[in-house]
Design an enzyme around this catalytic site. Sequence first.
Site, PDB file in Angstrom:
ATOM      1  N   TYR A  31       1.410  39.513 110.818  1.00  0.00           N
ATOM      2  CA  TYR A  31       0.721  39.488 112.107  1.00  0.00           C
ATOM      3  C   TYR A  31       1.180  38.313 112.950  1.00  0.00           C
ATOM      4  CZ  TYR A  31      -2.411  35.595 110.795  1.00  0.00           C
ATOM      5  OH  TYR A  31      -2.916  34.367 110.437  1.00  0.00           O
ATOM      6  N   ARG A  50       9.369  34.688 115.268  1.00  0.00           N
ATOM      7  CA  ARG A  50       8.621  34.484 114.018  1.00  0.00           C
ATOM      8  C   ARG A  50       8.183  35.829 113.436  1.00  0.00           C
ATOM      9  NH1 ARG A  50       3.630  30.422 114.143  1.00  0.00           N
ATOM     10  NH2 ARG A  50       2.594  32.210 115.086  1.00  0.00           N
ATOM     11  N   ARG A  99      -1.134  55.868  96.072  1.00  0.00           N
ATOM     12  CA  ARG A  99      -1.057  54.407  96.076  1.00  0.00           C
ATOM     13  C   ARG A  99      -0.107  53.947  94.978  1.00  0.00           C
ATOM     14  NH1 ARG A  99      -3.494  50.549  92.952  1.00  0.00           N
ATOM     15  NH2 ARG A  99      -3.977  48.558  93.943  1.00  0.00           N
ATOM     16  N   HIS A 101       2.378  50.383  93.951  1.00  0.00           N
ATOM     17  CA  HIS A 101       2.682  49.015  94.380  1.00  0.00           C
ATOM     18  C   HIS A 101       4.054  48.941  95.047  1.00  0.00           C
ATOM     19  CE1 HIS A 101      -0.779  48.042  91.976  1.00  0.00           C
ATOM     20  NE2 HIS A 101      -0.694  46.772  92.347  1.00  0.00           N
ATOM     21  N   LYS A 146       3.987  35.011 108.007  1.00  0.00           N
ATOM     22  CA  LYS A 146       2.646  35.177 108.586  1.00  0.00           C
ATOM     23  C   LYS A 146       2.031  36.478 108.064  1.00  0.00           C
ATOM     24  CE  LYS A 146       0.280  33.776 112.816  1.00  0.00           C
ATOM     25  NZ  LYS A 146      -0.756  33.094 112.062  1.00  0.00           N
ATOM     26  N   LEU A 202       3.238  27.315 107.580  1.00  0.00           N
ATOM     27  CA  LEU A 202       3.688  28.200 108.654  1.00  0.00           C
ATOM     28  C   LEU A 202       4.385  27.357 109.722  1.00  0.00           C
ATOM     29  CD1 LEU A 202       3.439  31.203 109.670  1.00  0.00           C
ATOM     30  CD2 LEU A 202       1.734  30.293 111.251  1.00  0.00           C
TER      31      LEU A 202
END
Length: 278
Positions: A31, A50, A99, A101, A146, A202
């Site tokens: 994000y 970024r 689902r 991994h 991020k 970050l």
Amino acid sequence: MILYLNGKFSEFDKIKISPYDRGFLFADGVYEAIRTYHKKLFRHEDHLQRLKRSLNAIRINFNETDTLEKIIYKLIEENKIKNEALIYLQITRGAAFPRTHNFPEEKTSPTVFISVQDLNIKKEEHLKGIKVILQEDVRWLRCDIKSISLLPAVLANQKAVEANAGEAIFVRNGLITEGSRTNFFAVKNNTVFTAPLSNLILDGITRKVVLELCKELEINYREEFIKADDLKTYNEFFITSTAKEITPVVQIDNWKVKENSAGKITGLLLQAFHHKVS
Ligand code: PDD
């Protein structure tokens, strides 16, 4: 509120995301949080760079980052944002059943979600500063990405709220890395210190702006770790982020550093920062 999801602008209550979205199941996404000054995106290029780095790091193929700016401005318009906007942008690996991994065998298209809201800056925090608490840094070793996987930050932040503090500052092996959602700075002998860029923090855009301002103002700075045990040898502290800009820190745990005001160097940087964005 109008939101953007996968090519469509929709009302909040009309929006639907699959429970098989890998963001929901695995926090398999990244994000960005961006803001405007004078209705223009601040450091848009830095945020895009970024974002691209984060996407590459987790191997999400999304080649449409150049379209995002237009979408964001449309959202700001649609939502009739009065003053400044805070933009949240999230890209996940998309939805896939069953689902598993490992990455889905069949190619998924990334889920792109963007929201905007009125930005609320707490002006009194800039004047009076905030309390922070120290917390052990139990995050993973890729804090340079991020990632939307933010549980340690959520828990640390909640501890801060319960301690009447504005932020939790992480300590790893005795060294201060960064805040749960901010970068951390300390000042000693008129020199500004902050953790060096690495996998442990970050690469904050506001951090970068502050270091540029140090250069412009001829304030010495060093990208060196601050030891938690040495905190009392510094005399000013502040945190930075898109939403918090430069916020002075006046209390660390029970230690009152300053009486409700920013230190000299912090004050200079704050003034220069506001001048830059005004
Ligand atoms: N947080 N460090 C961490 C862990 C962060 O999550 C953030 C940003 C920063 C500061 O980065 P920048 O100056 O580019 O905003 C540092 C955003 C704002 C958030 O999580 O909402």
